[in-house]
Design an enzyme around this catalytic site. Structure first.
Site, PDB file in Angstrom:
ATOM      1  CG  HIS A  83     -29.069 116.196  24.297  1.00  0.00           C
ATOM      2  ND1 HIS A  83     -29.182 115.461  25.489  1.00  0.00           N
ATOM      3  CD2 HIS A  83     -28.859 115.342  23.356  1.00  0.00           C
ATOM      4  CE1 HIS A  83     -28.989 114.218  25.024  1.00  0.00           C
ATOM      5  NE2 HIS A  83     -28.902 113.956  23.818  1.00  0.00           N
ATOM      6  CG  ASP A 113     -29.458 116.095  28.721  1.00  0.00           C
ATOM      7  OD1 ASP A 113     -30.445 117.023  28.074  1.00  0.00           O
ATOM      8  OD2 ASP A 113     -28.939 115.219  28.364  1.00  0.00           O
ATOM      9  CB  SER A 191     -30.367 111.254  23.804  1.00  0.00           C
ATOM     10  OG  SER A 191     -28.843 110.995  23.899  1.00  0.00           O
TER      11      SER A 191
END
Length: 346
Positions: A83, A113, A191
């Site tokens: 993402h 992901d 992330s």
């Protein structure tokens, strides 16, 4: 005798307490040393992407900047979260010494992901990280995470493995996923960063958190190193450069799609393989069954003759095709655009 017995009991307890705290100090020292060893391999990702926004009562595609983390596994390869880079028009990698190198997305999977990006030039004297065996990781083991929460580059947080979530029933690479749950603090900017065991091996790629406030509340997730090895390093399915929403039978009827399932295109990176084919993304925001979507874009009906269906058999077939397709091999997308079926060819 009673006095001596109590005296030795007190000394024994004191010795145990002392040994416990010494162990805690040694573990803290070990973590500090591990951080110094692995930190040079952790990178910050600065991205630019286009998103649909309301400006003066009109919908326009506006460029926005993003932030994430990643880590080197070779002189040119970096692992991160999907993402962070999936629909990025541009990706810049910032190293520990401040150097910036541009990168391109090589492979990406939304469900677990995870993504692999490649530097446009090798990082000289690069230090790589080792991917550990996440299957050997147990609940209760101590871990630590390095990344850029809220832009605070190369920050460390630590905690424990709280659980494991695995979906390996599907036989296709698009819905297989495996996550390690942790109470190590994770926030925006973490992330894509690495989760380490106490050997300094990467056992997870930081993905997302569960929260009611928008900030970290003690439940975070990292895709396992083993799922990353399997999908990104072994299967080598190329990045499409587009964001999709799979349409169910009910949604297809609602949107007048001429088959039971389709891939509703949300956004497309202009320089990506699908962008160069002329695939179009959505232009109108809408909410269907509490899901925010972009409507008005193409709906993919088939890829190189493989009709899209939301079944493991079809998804596995698409995965096998993507893993074997050669760079110059022709690609044909059959799409529904403004009520007409057209073919986009490479």
């Amino acid at each position: 005798m009673i006095f001596f017995k109590k005296y030795f009991e007190v000394r024994h307890i004191s010795l145990l307490v002392l040994l416990f705290f010494c162990g805690q100090i040694n573990r803290a020292q070990d973590l500090s040393g591990l951080y110094e060893k692995v930190n040079p391999s952790v990178v910050i990702l600065l991205t630019q992407e286009k998103s649909l926004q309301q400006v003066g009562g009109f919908s326009q595609m506006i460029s926005s900047e993003g932030l994430g983390s990643g880590f080197l596994i070779s002189e040119t390869q970096i692992l991160t979260a999907a993402h962070v880079v999936d629909v990025a028009e541009r990706v810049l990698v910032q190293f520990n010494d401040g150097k910036l190198i541009e990168a391109t997305v090589t492979s990406s999977f939304d469900e677990p992901d995870i993504a692999l990006i490649t530097l446009t030039e090798p990082q000289k004297n690069a230090r790589f990280l080792t991917l550990g065996d996440s299957d050997k990781t147990k609940v209760g083991e101590r871990v630590f995470v390095v990344g850029a929460p809220f832009g605070l580059a190369h920050s460390l947080s630590s905690g424990y493995i709280s659980g494991r979530i695995k979906n390996d029933e599907a036989q296709n690479p698009f819905t297989n996923s495996e996550y390690l749950q942790t109470d190590a603090a994770i926030n925006t900017g973490n992330s894509g960063g690495p989760m380490f065991n106490l050997k300094g091996e990467v056992i997870g790629i930081v993905s997302h958190i569960k929260t009611r406030t928008g900030g970290f509340q003690g439940i975070g997730f990292a895709a396992t190193s083993n799922i990353a090895k399997e999908l990104l390093l072994n299967r080598n399915i190329p990045w499409s450069g587009a964001e999709f929403f799979p349409l169910s039978k009910e949604a297809s009827k609602l949107l007048n799609i001429p088959q039971e399932n389709g891939l509703l295109v949300q956004r497309v990176v202009s320089s990506s393989p699908y962008g160069k084919l002329g695939l179009r993304g959505g232009t109108v925001k809408a909410t269907i069954n509490n899901t925010e979507l972009l409507l008005g874009g193409d709906v993919i009906l088939s890829i190189n003759g493989i009709r899209f269906e939301m079944t493991d058999e079809t998804l596995k077939k698409l995965g096998d095709y993507a893993a074997t397709v050669k760079p110059n091999e022709p690609i044909v997308l059959e799409v529904l655009r403004e009520g007409k079926i057209i073919a986009l060819k490479k």
